[in-house]
Design a protein around this motif. Structure first.
Motif, PDB file in Angstrom:
ATOM      1  N   PRO A  52      70.960 101.795  60.431  1.00  0.00           N
ATOM      2  CA  PRO A  52      69.759 102.171  61.807  1.00  0.00           C
ATOM      3  C   PRO A  52      68.553 103.312  61.375  1.00  0.00           C
ATOM      4  O   PRO A  52      68.568 103.301  60.707  1.00  0.00           O
ATOM      5  CB  PRO A  52      71.719 103.436  62.169  1.00  0.00           C
ATOM      6  N   GLY A  53      68.430 103.277  62.668  1.00  0.00           N
ATOM      7  CA  GLY A  53      66.707 103.653  62.999  1.00  0.00           C
ATOM      8  C   GLY A  53      65.876 102.883  62.450  1.00  0.00           C
ATOM      9  O   GLY A  53      64.436 103.281  62.585  1.00  0.00           O
ATOM     10  N   CYS A  54      66.129 101.768  61.996  1.00  0.00           N
ATOM     11  CA  CYS A  54      64.554 101.093  61.760  1.00  0.00           C
ATOM     12  C   CYS A  54      64.598  99.280  62.584  1.00  0.00           C
ATOM     13  O   CYS A  54      65.483  99.441  62.833  1.00  0.00           O
ATOM     14  CB  CYS A  54      65.368 100.313  60.147  1.00  0.00           C
ATOM     15  N   SER A  55      63.882  98.814  61.834  1.00  0.00           N
ATOM     16  CA  SER A  55      63.524  97.786  62.621  1.00  0.00           C
ATOM     17  C   SER A  55      62.301  97.237  61.738  1.00  0.00           C
ATOM     18  O   SER A  55      61.272  97.351  60.921  1.00  0.00           O
ATOM     19  CB  SER A  55      62.410  97.853  64.073  1.00  0.00           C
ATOM     20  N   VAL A  56      63.100  95.204  62.007  1.00  0.00           N
ATOM     21  CA  VAL A  56      61.999  94.201  60.875  1.00  0.00           C
ATOM     22  C   VAL A  56      61.478  93.425  61.887  1.00  0.00           C
ATOM     23  O   VAL A  56      61.921  93.022  62.717  1.00  0.00           O
ATOM     24  CB  VAL A  56      63.100  93.331  60.244  1.00  0.00           C
ATOM     25  N   ARG A  57      60.123  93.812  61.710  1.00  0.00           N
ATOM     26  CA  ARG A  57      59.170  92.754  62.502  1.00  0.00           C
ATOM     27  C   ARG A  57      59.110  91.370  62.092  1.00  0.00           C
ATOM     28  O   ARG A  57      59.189  91.337  60.818  1.00  0.00           O
ATOM     29  CB  ARG A  57      57.992  93.602  62.670  1.00  0.00           C
ATOM     30  N   GLY A  58      58.854  90.446  62.470  1.00  0.00           N
ATOM     31  CA  GLY A  58      58.989  88.589  62.275  1.00  0.00           C
ATOM     32  C   GLY A  58      58.352  88.020  63.919  1.00  0.00           C
ATOM     33  O   GLY A  58      57.884  88.251  64.760  1.00  0.00           O
ATOM     34  N   GLU A  59      59.205  86.706  63.606  1.00  0.00           N
ATOM     35  CA  GLU A  59      58.543  85.254  64.785  1.00  0.00           C
ATOM     36  C   GLU A  59      59.864  85.272  64.986  1.00  0.00           C
ATOM     37  O   GLU A  59      60.239  84.624  63.939  1.00  0.00           O
ATOM     38  CB  GLU A  59      57.507  84.807  64.078  1.00  0.00           C
ATOM     39  N   LEU A  60      59.716  84.671  65.681  1.00  0.00           N
ATOM     40  CA  LEU A  60      60.770  84.264  66.713  1.00  0.00           C
ATOM     41  C   LEU A  60      60.088  82.499  66.576  1.00  0.00           C
ATOM     42  O   LEU A  60      58.757  81.934  66.750  1.00  0.00           O
ATOM     43  CB  LEU A  60      60.803  84.492  68.227  1.00  0.00           C
ATOM     44  N   LEU A  61      60.987  81.164  65.661  1.00  0.00           N
ATOM     45  CA  LEU A  61      61.248  80.132  65.792  1.00  0.00           C
ATOM     46  C   LEU A  61      61.911  79.347  66.670  1.00  0.00           C
ATOM     47  O   LEU A  61      63.272  79.603  67.068  1.00  0.00           O
ATOM     48  CB  LEU A  61      61.512  79.529  64.730  1.00  0.00           C
ATOM     49  N   CYS A  62      61.726  77.999  66.699  1.00  0.00           N
ATOM     50  CA  CYS A  62      62.216  76.881  67.998  1.00  0.00           C
ATOM     51  C   CYS A  62      62.715  76.139  67.448  1.00  0.00           C
ATOM     52  O   CYS A  62      61.418  75.281  66.963  1.00  0.00           O
ATOM     53  CB  CYS A  62      61.905  76.962  69.250  1.00  0.00           C
ATOM     54  N   LEU A  63      63.396  75.607  66.732  1.00  0.00           N
ATOM     55  CA  LEU A  63      64.203  74.365  65.935  1.00  0.00           C
ATOM     56  C   LEU A  63      65.025  73.442  66.698  1.00  0.00           C
ATOM     57  O   LEU A  63      65.941  73.989  67.082  1.00  0.00           O
ATOM     58  CB  LEU A  63      64.142  75.037  64.394  1.00  0.00           C
ATOM     59  N   SER A  64      65.214  72.405  66.077  1.00  0.00           N
ATOM     60  CA  SER A  64      65.806  71.386  66.877  1.00  0.00           C
ATOM     61  C   SER A  64      67.087  71.329  66.065  1.00  0.00           C
ATOM     62  O   SER A  64      67.022  72.576  64.519  1.00  0.00           O
ATOM     63  CB  SER A  64      65.090  69.376  66.064  1.00  0.00           C
ATOM     64  N   ALA A  65      67.821  71.118  66.085  1.00  0.00           N
ATOM     65  CA  ALA A  65      69.346  70.891  65.064  1.00  0.00           C
ATOM     66  C   ALA A  65      69.193  69.943  64.044  1.00  0.00           C
ATOM     67  O   ALA A  65      69.211  70.839  63.282  1.00  0.00           O
ATOM     68  CB  ALA A  65      70.253  70.033  66.170  1.00  0.00           C
ATOM     69  N   ASP A  66      68.202  69.144  64.087  1.00  0.00           N
ATOM     70  CA  ASP A  66      67.837  68.872  62.650  1.00  0.00           C
ATOM     71  C   ASP A  66      66.601  69.664  61.530  1.00  0.00           C
ATOM     72  O   ASP A  66      66.973  69.918  60.151  1.00  0.00           O
ATOM     73  CB  ASP A  66      67.086  67.297  62.927  1.00  0.00           C
ATOM     74  N   GLU A  67      66.313  70.492  62.455  1.00  0.00           N
ATOM     75  CA  GLU A  67      65.211  71.448  61.738  1.00  0.00           C
ATOM     76  C   GLU A  67      66.254  72.103  61.379  1.00  0.00           C
ATOM     77  O   GLU A  67      65.724  72.960  60.305  1.00  0.00           O
ATOM     78  CB  GLU A  67      64.267  71.240  62.802  1.00  0.00           C
ATOM     79  N   LEU A  68      67.054  72.854  61.777  1.00  0.00           N
ATOM     80  CA  LEU A  68      67.888  74.277  62.045  1.00  0.00           C
ATOM     81  C   LEU A  68      68.670  73.495  60.015  1.00  0.00           C
ATOM     82  O   LEU A  68      68.856  74.533  59.114  1.00  0.00           O
ATOM     83  CB  LEU A  68      68.995  73.930  62.965  1.00  0.00           C
ATOM     84  N   ILE A  69      68.849  72.417  60.374  1.00  0.00           N
ATOM     85  CA  ILE A  69      69.439  71.731  58.863  1.00  0.00           C
ATOM     86  C   ILE A  69      68.309  71.660  57.915  1.00  0.00           C
ATOM     87  O   ILE A  69      68.612  72.373  56.627  1.00  0.00           O
ATOM     88  CB  ILE A  69      70.093  70.520  58.842  1.00  0.00           C
ATOM     89  N   THR A  70      67.349  71.562  57.911  1.00  0.00           N
ATOM     90  CA  THR A  70      66.191  71.450  57.072  1.00  0.00           C
ATOM     91  C   THR A  70      65.980  73.642  56.514  1.00  0.00           C
ATOM     92  O   THR A  70      66.215  73.169  55.476  1.00  0.00           O
ATOM     93  CB  THR A  70      65.386  70.727  57.134  1.00  0.00           C
ATOM     94  N   ALA A  71      66.518  74.249  57.901  1.00  0.00           N
ATOM     95  CA  ALA A  71      66.143  75.607  57.617  1.00  0.00           C
ATOM     96  C   ALA A  71      67.379  76.617  56.534  1.00  0.00           C
ATOM     97  O   ALA A  71      66.959  76.635  55.518  1.00  0.00           O
ATOM     98  CB  ALA A  71      65.983  76.053  58.775  1.00  0.00           C
ATOM     99  N   ASP A  72      68.277  75.744  56.784  1.00  0.00           N
ATOM    100  CA  ASP A  72      69.675  75.737  55.792  1.00  0.00           C
ATOM    101  C   ASP A  72      69.854  75.658  54.274  1.00  0.00           C
ATOM    102  O   ASP A  72      69.851  76.048  53.749  1.00  0.00           O
ATOM    103  CB  ASP A  72      70.698  75.047  56.695  1.00  0.00           C
ATOM    104  N   LEU A  73      69.235  74.078  54.296  1.00  0.00           N
ATOM    105  CA  LEU A  73      68.961  73.754  53.389  1.00  0.00           C
ATOM    106  C   LEU A  73      67.767  74.469  52.230  1.00  0.00           C
ATOM    107  O   LEU A  73      67.436  75.036  51.064  1.00  0.00           O
ATOM    108  CB  LEU A  73      68.330  72.396  52.831  1.00  0.00           C
ATOM    109  N   TRP A  74      66.550  74.984  52.981  1.00  0.00           N
ATOM    110  CA  TRP A  74      65.778  76.554  52.424  1.00  0.00           C
ATOM    111  C   TRP A  74      66.632  76.907  51.804  1.00  0.00           C
ATOM    112  O   TRP A  74      65.986  77.932  50.959  1.00  0.00           O
ATOM    113  CB  TRP A  74      64.542  75.786  53.563  1.00  0.00           C
TER     114      TRP A  74
END
Length: 141
Positions: A52-74
């Motif tokens: 509570p009270g904190c926030s994490v800065r980051g980036e929004l990525l847009c991935l295909s279904a296959d790329e999401l599987i690669t992300a899971d492996l990573w």
């Protein structure tokens, strides 16, 4: 074929990692994850926890279904678990995006701002190249 948003707060922010794993830049903008903090685990990689009270800065990525599987492996699922959350965009709007939570955090060390991981970038790049080579060879991971 659908596309999915992924909120990155670590190694996926690196453009070279994106190009190695996905063959392109997948960043679509910056965002934040409200009510969370970012920490380094004992292995040197980051994870987020609700705070509570904190926030994490980051980036929004847009991935295909296959790329999401690669992300899971990573992310070494099940070491990290992919979860759908609400993230805040710079314009104040929110949207659903996946994040990776650490299944069993080993330590709660501070994660310095502006860093990808507590391990050397060269080690991150080498690991991305190794995964990409395994995927292109069609091997089992």
């Amino acid at each position: 074929m659908g596309y999915y948003y992924l909120f990155s707060y670590g190694t996926f922010i690196d453009q070279e990692v994106q190009h190695i794993l996905f063959g392109r830049s997948v960043t679509v903008g910056t965002a934040s994850l409200p009510q969370h903090g970012r920490h380094a685990d004992a292995d040197g990689f980051y994870y987020v926890t609700p705070e509570p009270g904190c926030s994490v800065r980051g980036e929004l990525l847009c991935l295909s279904a296959d790329e999401l599987i690669t992300a899971d492996l990573w992310e070494n699922v099940p070491d990290y678990v992919r979860v759908l959350v609400r993230v805040r965009l710079n314009n104040g709007s929110t949207l659903n995006a996946y994040i990776y939570y650490r299944s069993n955090p080993q330590a709660k060390l501070p994660a310095p701002p502006g860093t990808l991981a507590a391990v050397p970038r060269a080690q991150v790049i080498a690991a991305a190249q190794e995964l990409a080579a395994e995927l292109s060879a069609g091997g089992c991971i």
